[in-house]
Design an enzyme around this catalytic site. Sequence first.
Site, PDB file in Angstrom:
ATOM      1  CG  ASN A  35       4.328  -1.725   5.018  1.00  0.00           C
ATOM      2  OD1 ASN A  35       5.351  -1.749   5.456  1.00  0.00           O
ATOM      3  ND2 ASN A  35       3.606  -1.846   4.815  1.00  0.00           N
ATOM      4  CB  CYS A  63      -0.720   0.140   1.191  1.00  0.00           C
ATOM      5  SG  CYS A  63      -0.048   0.190   3.214  1.00  0.00           S
ATOM      6  CB  CYS A 102      -3.656   1.515   7.185  1.00  0.00           C
ATOM      7  SG  CYS A 102      -3.351   3.025   8.376  1.00  0.00           S
ATOM      8  NE  ARG A 103      -4.876   1.159   1.586  1.00  0.00           N
ATOM      9  CZ  ARG A 103      -4.181   1.660   0.912  1.00  0.00           C
ATOM     10  NH1 ARG A 103      -5.647   1.292  -0.428  1.00  0.00           N
ATOM     11  NH2 ARG A 103      -3.522   2.125   0.682  1.00  0.00           N
ATOM     12  CB  SER A 104       0.708  -3.080   2.926  1.00  0.00           C
ATOM     13  OG  SER A 104       1.283  -2.584   3.283  1.00  0.00           O
ATOM     14  CG  ASP A 118      -5.569   4.356   3.405  1.00  0.00           C
ATOM     15  OD1 ASP A 118      -5.544   4.325   3.812  1.00  0.00           O
ATOM     16  OD2 ASP A 118      -4.387   5.315   2.174  1.00  0.00           O
TER      17      ASP A 118
END
Length: 157
Positions: free
Chosen positions: A14, A11, A16-18, A126
């Site tokens: 690096n 993401c 939150c999402r990933s 996000d």
Amino acid sequence: MTARPAVLFVCMGNICRSPLAEAAFRQAAGAAGLEVVVDSAGTGNWHAGSPPDRRACAVARQHGIDMGRYRARVVRPADFTRFTHIIALDHANLAHLRAMRPEGARAALSLLLDHVPGRQGEAVADPYYGDASGFETTWRDVSAGAEALVRLLQGRP
């Protein structure tokens, strides 16, 4: 596959999402007995060395995962040879990965939700600028993607 799959989730920052995708995939792969190499990274460097967002850590904990040792890092050219699959969480990061992909790279590029039937082409939203409920939505999306990716890597539909 004869070689052990190696998957990198990407993401922007690096945090939150990933890292949530990495955590969900580790959990799904472990439950399925799939041996993999897994990591996450960002296309931007402003969070390098930082732990995941506290809200991401909280939602992971709610699902039995401790992300306390995770640290943000930036995608490197070597990642395109080290990993068999580089999975972006949204279109902007996928475009960035395509632009930086070295010639001769072996990693297959895709969006995470491309692996979920009926969700192809969708981005994982996000949650960074929202409240904690957005992280639970992100968890559901990355978990669905992780489960589908495990099935793909095992050769199951």
